[in-house]
Design an enzyme around this catalytic site. Structure first.
Site, PDB file in Angstrom:
ATOM      1  N   ILE A 287      76.159  35.966  10.728  1.00 39.86           N
ATOM      2  CA  ILE A 287      77.547  35.715  11.135  1.00 39.86           C
ATOM      3  C   ILE A 287      78.524  36.220  10.073  1.00 39.86           C
ATOM      4  O   ILE A 287      79.513  36.895  10.378  1.00 39.86           O
ATOM      5  CB  ILE A 287      77.755  34.208  11.431  1.00 39.86           C
ATOM      6  CG1 ILE A 287      76.936  33.797  12.664  1.00 39.86           C
ATOM      7  CG2 ILE A 287      79.235  33.875  11.621  1.00 39.86           C
ATOM      8  CD1 ILE A 287      76.983  32.314  13.001  1.00 39.86           C
TER       9      ILE A 287
ATOM     10  N   HIS B 101      61.882  61.852  24.920  1.00 41.08           N
ATOM     11  CA  HIS B 101      62.450  62.659  23.847  1.00 41.08           C
ATOM     12  C   HIS B 101      63.756  63.291  24.335  1.00 41.08           C
ATOM     13  O   HIS B 101      63.810  63.779  25.472  1.00 41.08           O
ATOM     14  CB  HIS B 101      61.477  63.777  23.462  1.00 41.08           C
ATOM     15  CG  HIS B 101      62.049  64.721  22.452  1.00 41.08           C
ATOM     16  ND1 HIS B 101      62.143  64.396  21.113  1.00 41.08           N
ATOM     17  CD2 HIS B 101      62.605  65.960  22.584  1.00 41.08           C
ATOM     18  CE1 HIS B 101      62.707  65.404  20.470  1.00 41.08           C
ATOM     19  NE2 HIS B 101      63.005  66.369  21.336  1.00 41.08           N
TER      20      HIS B 101
ATOM     21  N   GLY C  13      74.549  35.855   5.707  1.00 37.55           N
ATOM     22  CA  GLY C  13      73.696  35.844   6.904  1.00 37.55           C
ATOM     23  C   GLY C  13      74.353  36.669   7.998  1.00 37.55           C
ATOM     24  O   GLY C  13      75.365  37.352   7.774  1.00 37.55           O
TER      25      GLY C  13
ATOM     26  N   HIS D 276      69.392  33.560  22.775  1.00 41.52           N
ATOM     27  CA  HIS D 276      68.262  33.868  23.669  1.00 41.52           C
ATOM     28  C   HIS D 276      67.151  32.847  23.531  1.00 41.52           C
ATOM     29  O   HIS D 276      66.412  32.595  24.480  1.00 41.52           O
ATOM     30  CB  HIS D 276      67.750  35.299  23.436  1.00 41.52           C
ATOM     31  CG  HIS D 276      67.654  35.697  21.993  1.00 41.52           C
ATOM     32  ND1 HIS D 276      68.742  36.031  21.225  1.00 41.52           N
ATOM     33  CD2 HIS D 276      66.597  35.798  21.167  1.00 41.52           C
ATOM     34  CE1 HIS D 276      68.350  36.344  20.012  1.00 41.52           C
ATOM     35  NE2 HIS D 276      67.057  36.197  19.947  1.00 41.52           N
TER      36      HIS D 276
END
Ligand SMILES: Cc1cc2nc3c(=O)[nH]c(=O)nc-3n(C[C@H](O)[C@H](O)[C@H](O)COP(=O)(O)OP(=O)(O)OC[C@H]3O[C@@H](n4cnc5c(N)ncnc54)[C@H](O)[C@@H]3O)c2cc1C
Length: 467
Positions: free
Chosen positions: A190, A445, A188, A322
């Protein structure tokens, strides 16, 4: 006994943000944290130290392996691990100090010690000042109490953490020397991030994953591309392998009838995190847990006990900083009778390797498994000018849109800076945007973000810089 409008237990990103927002809204707030510093897992042993290590180790790889191709001649490149670790510690110290300063400025009462419930409205906090032989215990009461006690690494029962050989991420952010052979159990975020750090610094790293693929929640094509890139960087990846034990420097595993063994000086077990409610004495308050031992909450993060709330890693949902922060803001607003809101369907997830991998919303595989008719737009960074100039041509952007309405249902990106690029798509989805809306939005751009626009164009098979 001191009395507050709100007591928050746990000063991670969920808890401290909740305390901050509540203080902004005029509540009298206490923030209780058993660590000596604020910031929780994220700032002390999680997001921040791991990102500092990822950044420093990336610089090392650039100096060692890529600088010459840019015409930069370095006489010799050596690793000074002590300085690298100190740099990481300095970042952590600065940030946790910043959180403490903000708490003070917001007149939040910060209490250092381990909290436990005495009743539904009273907690006690035990702390042991340096040199003392027994705990000092104080009692506090509040109209509202928020449980934000986070999570802890999951331990394998047959391979307990010893902090030396069998280690968790808490230890793997602080190895005093580079291990010769590191086996990471768990593919995963971590495990792959910390595996990448030590591989870049010179360890031979093998990732052993039980499921048929690493980062298993991502689409197969993203995982295939990402796996190939990590393998090119020297990581060995073994999937479909069930770890059975570790003895005498050898980790054993099984893949069906096949017996596998891997030499390892250190084994990083990164198989997930468990909600942390140890020693909280939830029974005294009558707070219920769910089947996975997470604090049970409703759609407003209320527990079954009036006045007690829970958020972040300790409740169901993605264990991400978050997400915990958004929970924290919403709970503070709900407590203050305001209209809090979290869109839990649009929590982006990022793996901060190089390249990064990021996702939001529904993946292609999940959408198709759910029987949804979707159009897919993909664009390779190899066809993006800035990506080529930046040595970041690996990977692609993929956008999943509803076939009938063109509404964007999700996106996945593997590529340099994917964690930043995904934000634009999250915002777009938050407003219910279509692939065409995104495709008609002007992108500067040359930027990597033009690949997002091109992927949106590709949903309608009209990418400009690809066939
Ligand atoms: C190595 C690693 C890397 C990570 N990287 C990222 C990343 O890049 N991005 C991301 O979004 N997430 C990442 N995470 C996950 C992120 O750290 C967690 O999702 C986040 O910290 C959860 O916030 P929280 O407030 O719910 O809990 P935590 O941050 O775990 O905080 C809980 C706090 O409560 C305290 N506490 C517990 N019990 C008590 C008690 N009884 N009394 C007082 N205090 C108590 C704990 O000491 C802790 O400080 C990472 C995690 C790890 C381990």
């Amino acid at each position: 006994m001191d009395s507050f409008d709100l007591i928050v237990i746990g000063a991670g990103p969920g808890g401290y943000v909740c305390a901050f927002r509540a203080a902004q809204l005029g509540l009298k707030v206490a923030l209780v944290e058993k660590r000596a510093t604020l910031g929780g897992t994220c700032l002390n042993v999680g997001c921040i130290p791991s990102k500092a290590l990822l950044h420093s180790s990336e610089q090392f790889v650039f100096a060692k392996s890529h600088a010459a191709a840019h015409g930069i001649k370095l006489a010799s490149v050596e690793l000074d691990l002590a300085t690298l670790l100190k740099k990481k510690d300095d970042v952590v110290t600065k940030l946790v100090g910043g959180v403490a300063a903000l708490a003070k400025a917001r007149k939040i009462t910060v209490i250092t010690g381990a909290a436990s419930f005495v009743s539904a409205s009273v907690i006690e906090v035990a702390s042991r000042p340096p040199g003392a032989t027994s705990d000092t215990v104080i009692k506090l009461t509040a109209k509202n109490i928020v449980i934000a006690t986070g999570s802890a690494p999951v331990e394998l029962p047959f391979m307990k953490f010893d902090g030396e050989t069998i280690v968790s991420s808490d230890h793997a952010i602080d190895f005093p020397s580079v291990p010769r052979r590191l086996v990471v159990v768990g593919g995963g975020a971590i495990g792959l991030e910390l595996g990448s750090v030590w591989a870049r610094l010179g360890a031979e790293v093998t990732v052993v994953e039980f499921l048929p693929k690493i980062i298993a929640t991502y689409d197969d094509d993203i995982v295939r591309a990402f796996t190939r890139i990590l393998q090119k960087q020297g990581l060995k990846i073994e999937v479909g392998a069930k770890v059975t034990g570790y003895a005498n420097g050898v980790l054993t595993a099984e893949r069906g009838a096949e017996k596998l063994s891997f030499s390892a000086d250190k084994v990083l077990v990164a198989v997930g995190r468990r909600p942390f409610t140890d020693a909280l004495n939830l029974a005294a308050a009558g707070v219920e847990l769910d089947e996975k031992k997470r604090v049970k909450v409703d759609g407003h993060l209320k527990t079954n006990v009036p006045g007690i709330w829970a958020l972040g890693d300790v409740v169901a949902g993605p264990m991400l900083a978050h997400k915990a922060e958004e929970d924290g803001v919403a709970v503070a607003e709900w407590i203050a009778q305001k209209a809090g809101h979290v869109n839990w369907d649009l929590i982006p997830a990022v793996v901060y390797t190089d390249p990064e991998v990021a996702s939001v919303g529904l993946g292609e595989d999940a959408a198709k498994a759910a029987g949804l008719a979707v159009n897919i737009g993909k664009f390779n960074f190899a066809a993006n000018g800035r990506a080529l100039a930046n040595d970041a041509a690996d990977g692609f952007v993929k956008i999943i849109a509803d076939a009938k309405t063109d509404k964007i249902l999700g996106a996945q990106i593997v590529g340099r800076g994917a964690g930043d690029l995904i934000s634009e798509i999250v915002t777009h989805m938050e407003y219910g945007g279509s692939a065409e809306d995104l495709a008609r939005t002007v992108h500067a751009h040359p930027t990597m973000s033009e690949a997002v626009k091109e992927a949106a164009l590709a949903v309608a098979k009209r990418a400009l810089h690809a066939i």
